[in-house]
Design an enzyme around this catalytic site. Structure first.
Site, short mmCIF file in Angstrom:
data_model
loop_
_atom_site.label_atom_id
_atom_site.label_comp_id
_atom_site.label_asym_id
_atom_site.label_seq_id
_atom_site.Cartn_x
_atom_site.Cartn_y
_atom_site.Cartn_z
N LYS A 1 99.73 20.64 56.94
CA LYS A 1 99.61 19.71 57.42
C LYS A 1 101.23 19.58 58.32
O LYS A 1 101.60 19.65 59.73
CB LYS A 1 99.34 18.41 57.11
CG LYS A 1 98.61 18.61 56.99
CD LYS A 1 98.49 17.17 55.90
CE LYS A 1 96.80 17.10 55.38
NZ LYS A 1 96.16 16.05 55.21
N ASP B 1 93.93 10.25 59.04
CA ASP B 1 94.09 9.91 57.15
C ASP B 1 94.33 9.05 57.24
O ASP B 1 93.58 7.72 56.23
CB ASP B 1 95.69 10.71 56.87
CG ASP B 1 94.74 12.61 56.38
OD1 ASP B 1 94.11 12.74 56.27
OD2 ASP B 1 96.36 13.30 56.13
#
Length: 274
Positions: free
Chosen positions: A67, A104
């Site tokens: 990420k 997220d």
């Protein structure tokens, strides 16, 4: 009808539930989506991403450990990705530039507020951990206007730095685990302790009779953290399966312009996890 290709990229990747989730989304919405999993070499993330898009791929979800690399790789970042310092969703814009988003935080907020009916306005929130998983959820939580946020971490300096980075419209404090003793309305475990059967060294006094415990990990049984919270008087314990599906739905909506109904997908995964 020709299928548009999407995938999740990580290392390892065989455990990922993303292909099943997105297949269920595609089936539900009638979108021509084919979704696979790609295990990239640890030293070959950028090459794997570039090859995927050069061959006509439309979008990628990014999972551990890539990420932060994805954040560096993209040409354009959404505000959520910029603040998070991590990217979990990749796509090309109209100028064929590689763009990155982080879904997220919105996934967590939606799971809490929509799926579980938790009001975050003026809530006292304790977040455990100061890594990439926590960075991704802070800004979306702040938009819900909680009363205050405390970030507790094994290394207090990391929590303090993160609090300084995100502080603004509401009080945000960083500290060590041992420095929090008062009760909170919501405790979010963003550490990986549950994966190893461990617990952050917290005082049980952080749990009050109205405290909601949320572990970003999930499994067929209560996670070790949620078991601890339940044993010490938390009013509710919630795991991260809903967040997993909700963040995927945010990515699907970004790619396809339609947001799937997540409730039946969460239920289907819950049946399989159980």
């Amino acid at each position: 009808m020709e299928q548009d290709l999407y995938a999740v990229i990580g290392h390892p990747i065989s455990h990922s539930k993303s292909p099943r989730i997105h297949s269920l989304f595609a089936e539900q919405t009638g979108q021509p989506v084919e979704y696979t999993a790609i295990q990239a070499p640890l030293d070959g993330f950028a090459d794997t991403v570039n090859t995927f898009f050069e061959r006509g791929g439309k979008g990628l979800n990014v999972t551990v450990p890539f990420k932060e690399q994805a954040w560096t790789l993209v040409e354009e970042r959404t505000p959520a990705a910029e603040v998070a310092g991590a990217v979990n969703t990749l796509y090309l814009d109209g100028q064929q530039r590689l763009c990155g988003d982080n879904t997220d935080g919105p996934g967590l907020v939606r799971d809490l507020t929509v799926n579980h009916g938790i009001d975050l306005y003026q809530a006292r929130i304790l977040i455990l951990g100061a890594g990439g998983a926590v960075r991704g959820i802070l800004a979306p939580l702040i938009t819900q206007q909680p009363l205050r946020i405390v970030i507790a971490n094994r290394t207090p300096g990391k929590a303090e730095n993160l609090a300084h980075l995100i502080a603004g419209v509401i009080p945000v404090r960083g500290c060590g685990f041992g420095e929090v003793t008062e009760p909170f309305d919501l405790i979010v475990n963003g550490t990986s302790a549950s994966l190893h059967g461990d617990l952050p060294p917290l005082a049980p006094s952080v749990l009050g009779p109205k405290t909601v415990s949320y572990d970003m990990m999930y499994g067929p049984e209560l996670t070790p953290f949620n078991q601890w919270a339940s044993d010490h008087g938390a009013s509710r314990v919630i795991d991260g399966l809903g967040m997993l599906v909700e963040q995927a739905a945010e990515a699907f909506a970004l790619w396809r312009g339609i947001r799937p109904d997540t409730a039946p997908v969460i239920a289907a995964l819950r049946d399989r996890v159980g």
